[in-house]
Design a protein around this motif. Structure first.
Motif, PDB file in Angstrom:
ATOM      1  N   ILE A  83     -18.876  13.885 -19.321  1.00 54.62           N
ATOM      2  CA  ILE A  83     -19.701  13.325 -20.382  1.00 54.62           C
ATOM      3  C   ILE A  83     -20.493  12.164 -19.807  1.00 54.62           C
ATOM      4  N   VAL A  84     -21.788  12.179 -20.010  1.00 49.06           N
ATOM      5  CA  VAL A  84     -22.640  11.047 -19.627  1.00 49.06           C
ATOM      6  C   VAL A  84     -22.939  10.277 -20.907  1.00 49.06           C
ATOM      7  N   MET A  85     -22.607   9.002 -20.906  1.00 52.99           N
ATOM      8  CA  MET A  85     -22.750   8.209 -22.123  1.00 52.99           C
ATOM      9  C   MET A  85     -23.300   6.819 -21.837  1.00 52.99           C
ATOM     10  N   GLU A  86     -23.656   6.149 -22.890  1.00 55.02           N
ATOM     11  CA  GLU A  86     -24.147   4.781 -22.803  1.00 55.02           C
ATOM     12  C   GLU A  86     -23.098   3.868 -22.168  1.00 55.02           C
ATOM     13  N   TYR A  87     -23.543   2.989 -21.306  1.00 56.01           N
ATOM     14  CA  TYR A  87     -22.663   1.954 -20.772  1.00 56.01           C
ATOM     15  C   TYR A  87     -22.776   0.727 -21.677  1.00 56.01           C
ATOM     16  N   VAL A  88     -21.705   0.390 -22.344  1.00 58.73           N
ATOM     17  CA  VAL A  88     -21.714  -0.700 -23.320  1.00 58.73           C
ATOM     18  C   VAL A  88     -21.444  -2.030 -22.622  1.00 58.73           C
ATOM     19  N   GLU A  89     -22.397  -2.928 -22.721  1.00 57.21           N
ATOM     20  CA  GLU A  89     -22.240  -4.274 -22.168  1.00 57.21           C
ATOM     21  C   GLU A  89     -21.486  -5.134 -23.177  1.00 57.21           C
ATOM     22  N   GLY A  90     -20.505  -5.861 -22.704  1.00 64.81           N
ATOM     23  CA  GLY A  90     -19.755  -6.732 -23.585  1.00 64.81           C
ATOM     24  C   GLY A  90     -18.437  -7.135 -22.966  1.00 64.81           C
ATOM     25  N   GLU A  91     -17.545  -7.686 -23.797  1.00 67.55           N
ATOM     26  CA  GLU A  91     -16.251  -8.165 -23.330  1.00 67.55           C
ATOM     27  C   GLU A  91     -15.141  -7.289 -23.891  1.00 67.55           C
ATOM     28  N   VAL A  92     -14.259  -6.842 -23.017  1.00 68.82           N
ATOM     29  CA  VAL A  92     -13.115  -6.041 -23.451  1.00 68.82           C
ATOM     30  C   VAL A  92     -12.199  -6.926 -24.294  1.00 68.82           C
ATOM     31  N   VAL A  93     -11.812  -6.442 -25.448  1.00 66.25           N
ATOM     32  CA  VAL A  93     -10.999  -7.251 -26.377  1.00 66.25           C
ATOM     33  C   VAL A  93      -9.707  -7.730 -25.722  1.00 66.25           C
ATOM     34  N   LYS A  94      -9.141  -6.921 -24.858  1.00 71.14           N
ATOM     35  CA  LYS A  94      -7.898  -7.316 -24.178  1.00 71.14           C
ATOM     36  C   LYS A  94      -8.068  -8.615 -23.414  1.00 71.14           C
ATOM     37  N   GLU A  95      -9.275  -8.826 -22.865  1.00 72.59           N
ATOM     38  CA  GLU A  95      -9.508  -9.986 -22.011  1.00 72.59           C
ATOM     39  C   GLU A  95      -9.829 -11.262 -22.793  1.00 72.59           C
ATOM     40  N   ILE A  96     -10.193 -11.126 -24.063  1.00 71.00           N
ATOM     41  CA  ILE A  96     -10.643 -12.317 -24.797  1.00 71.00           C
ATOM     42  C   ILE A  96      -9.763 -12.687 -25.990  1.00 71.00           C
ATOM     43  N   LEU A  97      -8.919 -11.770 -26.449  1.00 69.54           N
ATOM     44  CA  LEU A  97      -8.217 -11.959 -27.720  1.00 69.54           C
ATOM     45  C   LEU A  97      -7.417 -13.252 -27.773  1.00 69.54           C
ATOM     46  N   GLU A  98      -6.641 -13.524 -26.747  1.00 65.90           N
ATOM     47  CA  GLU A  98      -5.763 -14.702 -26.774  1.00 65.90           C
ATOM     48  C   GLU A  98      -6.519 -16.002 -26.569  1.00 65.90           C
ATOM     49  N   GLY A  99      -7.702 -15.933 -25.981  1.00 66.66           N
ATOM     50  CA  GLY A  99      -8.464 -17.147 -25.728  1.00 66.66           C
ATOM     51  C   GLY A  99      -9.296 -17.614 -26.904  1.00 66.66           C
ATOM     52  N   LEU A 100      -9.368 -16.811 -27.949  1.00 69.58           N
ATOM     53  CA  LEU A 100     -10.152 -17.184 -29.130  1.00 69.58           C
ATOM     54  C   LEU A 100      -9.395 -18.187 -29.986  1.00 69.58           C
ATOM     55  N   ASP A 101     -10.130 -18.971 -30.748  1.00 68.06           N
ATOM     56  CA  ASP A 101      -9.455 -19.812 -31.732  1.00 68.06           C
ATOM     57  C   ASP A 101      -8.958 -18.915 -32.860  1.00 68.06           C
ATOM     58  N   SER A 102      -8.058 -19.437 -33.663  1.00 67.78           N
ATOM     59  CA  SER A 102      -7.380 -18.615 -34.666  1.00 67.78           C
ATOM     60  C   SER A 102      -8.355 -17.944 -35.633  1.00 67.78           C
ATOM     61  N   THR A 103      -9.352 -18.687 -36.093  1.00 62.34           N
ATOM     62  CA  THR A 103     -10.311 -18.132 -37.047  1.00 62.34           C
ATOM     63  C   THR A 103     -11.116 -16.996 -36.418  1.00 62.34           C
ATOM     64  N   SER A 104     -11.606 -17.206 -35.212  1.00 62.45           N
ATOM     65  CA  SER A 104     -12.382 -16.176 -34.524  1.00 62.45           C
ATOM     66  C   SER A 104     -11.527 -14.944 -34.249  1.00 62.45           C
ATOM     67  N   ARG A 105     -10.273 -15.160 -33.881  1.00 67.54           N
ATOM     68  CA  ARG A 105      -9.375 -14.043 -33.595  1.00 67.54           C
ATOM     69  C   ARG A 105      -9.119 -13.218 -34.858  1.00 67.54           C
ATOM     70  N   ARG A 106      -8.879 -13.886 -35.966  1.00 65.15           N
ATOM     71  CA  ARG A 106      -8.643 -13.150 -37.221  1.00 65.15           C
ATOM     72  C   ARG A 106      -9.893 -12.384 -37.638  1.00 65.15           C
ATOM     73  N   ASN A 107     -11.051 -13.014 -37.485  1.00 64.41           N
ATOM     74  CA  ASN A 107     -12.304 -12.330 -37.845  1.00 64.41           C
ATOM     75  C   ASN A 107     -12.515 -11.081 -36.992  1.00 64.41           C
ATOM     76  N   LEU A 108     -12.260 -11.191 -35.702  1.00 66.62           N
ATOM     77  CA  LEU A 108     -12.400 -10.044 -34.807  1.00 66.62           C
ATOM     78  C   LEU A 108     -11.430  -8.932 -35.191  1.00 66.62           C
ATOM     79  N   CYS A 109     -10.192  -9.301 -35.471  1.00 72.80           N
ATOM     80  CA  CYS A 109      -9.177  -8.293 -35.802  1.00 72.80           C
ATOM     81  C   CYS A 109      -9.427  -7.649 -37.163  1.00 72.80           C
TER      82      CYS A 109
END
Length: 220
Positions: A83-109
């Motif tokens: 499958i050839v697909m779009e390469y999505v630019e961004g941050e993998v959630v695994k790498e950023i989840l714990e570094g977010l402040d509580s409000t940002s983390r809840r909003n993301l989840c």
């Protein structure tokens, strides 16, 4: 074509869009190629890889119809099981989840929970809901990737197992924030799914209390 990830079921390659698709366009594409399993009968192996490739492409397309952000599919090659697909630019959630402040983390989840509910409402089971398979793009959208273990199933059991897998991932990879993160996922799931979510959330707890998976053919 550089290999960026070698998996048990498939390899991922990154390639220039101009080299794979149209010379005039820039950007990159992701190429997913399913791996042949030598222990399987050759003909059976080919058919399984073909069917899984086609199914994954359809799941990605239908997930987008359901309102979930997924990579654009440019090309499906049944013969090469790729499958050839779009390469999505961004941050993998695994790498950023714990570094977010509580409000940002809840909003993301909560956003993740709403996306999962849209999948489930459309009858799609992701099959591998981990924070490694979610990317937060620059605009704030959360992309779900890798539907290689996905299927169509509207049963409470399948939906409950899908959510259970995410809960298990949060507890194993993000233990310190797992309780807060999963509660926010559940909140978003309920916001999107409404009253239909209650039975599925109960099924998550039942699955966790059993401590094992139930074969697909035995699910109710």
């Amino acid at each position: 074509m550089p290999l960026i990830k070698k998996g048990a079921e498939a390899n991922l390659f990154l390639e220039k869009f101009s080299e794979r698709m149209y010379p005039a366009d820039g950007g990159k594409v992701l190429v997913k190629e399913r791996i042949s399993k030598r222990y399987r009968d050759e003909e059976l192996d080919r058919k399984l890889r073909e069917s899984r490739t086609s199914l994954e492409a359809k799941l990605l397309s239908d997930a987008k119809k359901a309102g979930v952000s997924t990579p654009v599919i440019y090309q499906v090659d049944r013969e090469k099981t790729s499958i050839v697909m779009e390469y999505v630019e961004g941050e993998v959630v695994k790498e950023i989840l714990e570094g977010l402040d509580s409000t940002s983390r809840r909003n993301l989840c909560r956003k993740i929970g709403r996306q999962i509910a849209r999948l489930h409402d459309y009858g799609i089971i992701h099959g591998d809901l981990t924070t490694s398979n979610m990317i937060e793009a620059s605009g704030g959208s959360v992309y779900f990737i890798d539907f290689g273990l996905g299927e169509y199933d509207s049963s409470k059991e399948a939906r409950g197992i899908d959510l259970h897998l995410l809960h298990r991932t949060l507890k194993s990879s993000h233990f310190q924030v797992s309780k807060e993160a999963f509660q926010a996922v559940v909140d978003g799931y309920k916001e999107e799914f409404g009253n239909k979510a209650d039975g599925i959330i109960r099924r998550v707890k039942e699955v966790e209390s059993r401590g094992r998976y139930v074969p697909k053919e035995d699910r109710k």
